[in-house]
Design a protein around this motif. Structure first.
Motif, PDB file in Angstrom:
ATOM      1  N   ARG A  35       0.837  -1.207   0.000  1.00  0.00           N
ATOM      2  CA  ARG A  35       0.000   0.000   0.000  1.00  0.00           C
ATOM      3  C   ARG A  35       0.871   1.256   0.000  1.00  0.00           C
ATOM      4  O   ARG A  35       0.503   2.269  -0.602  1.00  0.00           O
ATOM      5  CB  ARG A  35      -0.912   0.020   1.231  1.00  0.00           C
ATOM      6  N   ILE A  36       1.993   1.173   0.667  1.00  0.00           N
ATOM      7  CA  ILE A  36       2.903   2.321   0.734  1.00  0.00           C
ATOM      8  C   ILE A  36       3.805   2.353  -0.487  1.00  0.00           C
ATOM      9  O   ILE A  36       3.897   3.373  -1.192  1.00  0.00           O
ATOM     10  CB  ILE A  36       3.750   2.257   2.018  1.00  0.00           C
ATOM     11  N   ASP A  37       4.473   1.229  -0.777  1.00  0.00           N
ATOM     12  CA  ASP A  37       5.454   1.196  -1.867  1.00  0.00           C
ATOM     13  C   ASP A  37       4.805   1.443  -3.226  1.00  0.00           C
ATOM     14  O   ASP A  37       5.308   2.244  -4.029  1.00  0.00           O
ATOM     15  CB  ASP A  37       6.172  -0.157  -1.872  1.00  0.00           C
ATOM     16  N   LEU A  38       3.707   0.750  -3.500  1.00  0.00           N
ATOM     17  CA  LEU A  38       3.075   0.885  -4.815  1.00  0.00           C
ATOM     18  C   LEU A  38       2.401   2.241  -4.974  1.00  0.00           C
ATOM     19  O   LEU A  38       2.373   2.791  -6.078  1.00  0.00           O
ATOM     20  CB  LEU A  38       2.063  -0.238  -5.032  1.00  0.00           C
ATOM     21  N   THR A  39       1.854   2.781  -3.893  1.00  0.00           N
ATOM     22  CA  THR A  39       1.261   4.124  -3.982  1.00  0.00           C
ATOM     23  C   THR A  39       2.319   5.161  -4.341  1.00  0.00           C
ATOM     24  O   THR A  39       2.118   6.001  -5.230  1.00  0.00           O
ATOM     25  CB  THR A  39       0.593   4.499  -2.649  1.00  0.00           C
ATOM     26  N   ILE A  40       3.471   5.087  -3.669  1.00  0.00           N
ATOM     27  CA  ILE A  40       4.561   6.015  -3.970  1.00  0.00           C
ATOM     28  C   ILE A  40       5.058   5.825  -5.394  1.00  0.00           C
ATOM     29  O   ILE A  40       5.243   6.786  -6.152  1.00  0.00           O
ATOM     30  CB  ILE A  40       5.708   5.823  -2.971  1.00  0.00           C
ATOM     31  N   ALA A  41       5.282   4.562  -5.790  1.00  0.00           N
ATOM     32  CA  ALA A  41       5.818   4.281  -7.125  1.00  0.00           C
ATOM     33  C   ALA A  41       4.839   4.683  -8.219  1.00  0.00           C
ATOM     34  O   ALA A  41       5.237   5.287  -9.228  1.00  0.00           O
ATOM     35  CB  ALA A  41       6.165   2.799  -7.239  1.00  0.00           C
ATOM     36  N   LEU A  42       3.560   4.361  -8.044  1.00  0.00           N
ATOM     37  CA  LEU A  42       2.565   4.683  -9.072  1.00  0.00           C
ATOM     38  C   LEU A  42       2.390   6.190  -9.224  1.00  0.00           C
ATOM     39  O   LEU A  42       2.414   6.718 -10.342  1.00  0.00           O
ATOM     40  CB  LEU A  42       1.230   4.030  -8.729  1.00  0.00           C
ATOM     41  N   LEU A  43       2.221   6.893  -8.118  1.00  0.00           N
ATOM     42  CA  LEU A  43       2.018   8.344  -8.207  1.00  0.00           C
ATOM     43  C   LEU A  43       3.247   9.046  -8.763  1.00  0.00           C
ATOM     44  O   LEU A  43       3.142   9.904  -9.654  1.00  0.00           O
ATOM     45  CB  LEU A  43       1.665   8.898  -6.829  1.00  0.00           C
ATOM     46  N   GLY A  44       4.428   8.687  -8.260  1.00  0.00           N
ATOM     47  CA  GLY A  44       5.645   9.334  -8.742  1.00  0.00           C
ATOM     48  C   GLY A  44       5.896   9.071 -10.220  1.00  0.00           C
ATOM     49  O   GLY A  44       6.256   9.991 -10.972  1.00  0.00           O
ATOM     50  N   THR A  45       5.678   7.835 -10.651  1.00  0.00           N
ATOM     51  CA  THR A  45       5.921   7.495 -12.056  1.00  0.00           C
ATOM     52  C   THR A  45       4.891   8.126 -12.970  1.00  0.00           C
ATOM     53  O   THR A  45       5.230   8.609 -14.062  1.00  0.00           O
ATOM     54  CB  THR A  45       5.925   5.968 -12.235  1.00  0.00           C
ATOM     55  N   LEU A  46       3.623   8.125 -12.560  1.00  0.00           N
ATOM     56  CA  LEU A  46       2.577   8.731 -13.397  1.00  0.00           C
ATOM     57  C   LEU A  46       2.790  10.229 -13.546  1.00  0.00           C
ATOM     58  O   LEU A  46       2.594  10.791 -14.638  1.00  0.00           O
ATOM     59  CB  LEU A  46       1.202   8.438 -12.803  1.00  0.00           C
ATOM     60  N   ILE A  47       3.178  10.895 -12.473  1.00  0.00           N
ATOM     61  CA  ILE A  47       3.443  12.336 -12.561  1.00  0.00           C
ATOM     62  C   ILE A  47       4.603  12.611 -13.504  1.00  0.00           C
ATOM     63  O   ILE A  47       4.542  13.512 -14.355  1.00  0.00           O
ATOM     64  CB  ILE A  47       3.722  12.907 -11.158  1.00  0.00           C
ATOM     65  N   SER A  48       5.678  11.833 -13.368  1.00  0.00           N
ATOM     66  CA  SER A  48       6.834  12.033 -14.241  1.00  0.00           C
ATOM     67  C   SER A  48       6.496  11.716 -15.694  1.00  0.00           C
ATOM     68  O   SER A  48       6.955  12.411 -16.607  1.00  0.00           O
ATOM     69  CB  SER A  48       8.000  11.161 -13.774  1.00  0.00           C
ATOM     70  N   ALA A  49       5.679  10.670 -15.922  1.00  0.00           N
ATOM     71  CA  ALA A  49       5.298  10.321 -17.289  1.00  0.00           C
ATOM     72  C   ALA A  49       4.437  11.410 -17.925  1.00  0.00           C
ATOM     73  O   ALA A  49       4.609  11.735 -19.109  1.00  0.00           O
ATOM     74  CB  ALA A  49       4.559   8.985 -17.303  1.00  0.00           C
ATOM     75  N   MET A  50       3.532  11.969 -17.156  1.00  0.00           N
ATOM     76  CA  MET A  50       2.658  13.009 -17.698  1.00  0.00           C
ATOM     77  C   MET A  50       3.457  14.268 -18.036  1.00  0.00           C
ATOM     78  O   MET A  50       3.347  14.810 -19.144  1.00  0.00           O
ATOM     79  CB  MET A  50       1.556  13.330 -16.692  1.00  0.00           C
ATOM     80  N   ILE A  51       4.286  14.716 -17.100  1.00  0.00           N
ATOM     81  CA  ILE A  51       5.068  15.930 -17.341  1.00  0.00           C
ATOM     82  C   ILE A  51       6.103  15.704 -18.440  1.00  0.00           C
ATOM     83  O   ILE A  51       6.253  16.519 -19.366  1.00  0.00           O
ATOM     84  CB  ILE A  51       5.757  16.381 -16.043  1.00  0.00           C
ATOM     85  N   GLY A  52       6.831  14.576 -18.362  1.00  0.00           N
ATOM     86  CA  GLY A  52       7.858  14.293 -19.357  1.00  0.00           C
ATOM     87  C   GLY A  52       7.301  14.092 -20.753  1.00  0.00           C
ATOM     88  O   GLY A  52       7.900  14.543 -21.737  1.00  0.00           O
ATOM     89  N   SER A  53       6.139  13.434 -20.863  1.00  0.00           N
ATOM     90  CA  SER A  53       5.545  13.193 -22.182  1.00  0.00           C
ATOM     91  C   SER A  53       5.088  14.491 -22.830  1.00  0.00           C
ATOM     92  O   SER A  53       5.285  14.705 -24.033  1.00  0.00           O
ATOM     93  CB  SER A  53       4.365  12.221 -22.057  1.00  0.00           C
TER      94      SER A  53
END
Length: 234
Positions: free
Chosen positions: A19-37
């Protein structure tokens, strides 16, 4: 799975930690993917222009070069030190260090897609640049980004665990695989291997699963490889 040195149940903490690890990984990666794309699509679309847009595109790419010049883990620790220790700080650090990856990936795709006939037809038809980018360029450049997204989620889980292992990530006693490994690895030499081995196995299986998902997305997004796979299965 037993208990750790503080008497806390290992099994319940290993089950709760995603719940902690995947929440951090999913949110951080999605934010970076949206901004970077978005940045990659804009810089790739205006690459080679003769106006201020060319200068802006070059400035964004040089900024990405500067970010990628630093070791990722050390850079993430520095960001957590600046923002303060906590879940939101780890999310911000992951989003920051992953953004140049999607920026370069999307830019490389857009450089080839912008020369396609349908993009030229939309331009001749009078569509504004933002409409061409959002409706024609980005949707056709997404498959490699989606494949990289799954791989980076697994890498972000590792980064989160690594930051927590060195004490710069999630604050204990909040269940997190990296902090659990950090709390238990010192007792391995005395025979108490279970407090760190079981969280490590869960971490490895999770990262391996996300890498398999990324490979599957890469195959399914490629029509040629999908036909080959379908012929092999049949």
């Amino acid at each position: 799975m037993g208990t750790d040195s503080a008497g806390m149940d290992i099994f319940s903490r290993v089950i709760y930690a995603p719940r902690i690890d995947l929440t951090i990984a999913l949110l951080g990666t999605l934010i970076s993917a949206m901004i970077g794309s978005i940045l990659g699509a804009i810089t790739g679309f205006y690459e080679g222009g003769r106006t201020w847009r060319k200068f802006s595109s070059a400035l964004v790419m040089r900024s990405a070069d500067v970010l990628q010049a630093f070791p990722v883990f050390v850079f993430a620790i520095a960001l957590v030190a600046v923002f303060g220790q906590g879940v939101s700080s780890v999310i911000a650090a992951i989003a920051f260090v992953n953004t140049p990856i999607y920026l370069r990936l999307m830019r490389s795709q857009v450089l080839s897609i912008r020369k396609m006939r349908y993009v030229e037809a939309a331009y001749v038809a009078g569509s504004p640049d933002i409409s061409i980018i959002m409706r024609h360029v980005i949707p056709n450049a997404l498959p490699p980004v989606l494949s990289q997204l799954s791989v980076n989620i697994g890498w972000s889980v590792l980064l989160t665990a690594g930051l927590s292992f060195v004490g710069a990530g999630v604050v204990a006693p909040l269940p997190e695989w990296g902090s659990m490994i950090s709390m238990g690895y010192q007792n391995i030499v005395t025979g108490q291997w279970w407090p760190s081995i079981f969280p490590g196995l869960a971490l490895g299986v999770t990262v391996f699963g996300f890498s398999l998902i990324g490979s599957s997305i890469e195959i399914l997004s490629d029509p040629a490889r999908r036909r080959v796979l379908a012929g092999t299965v049949s």
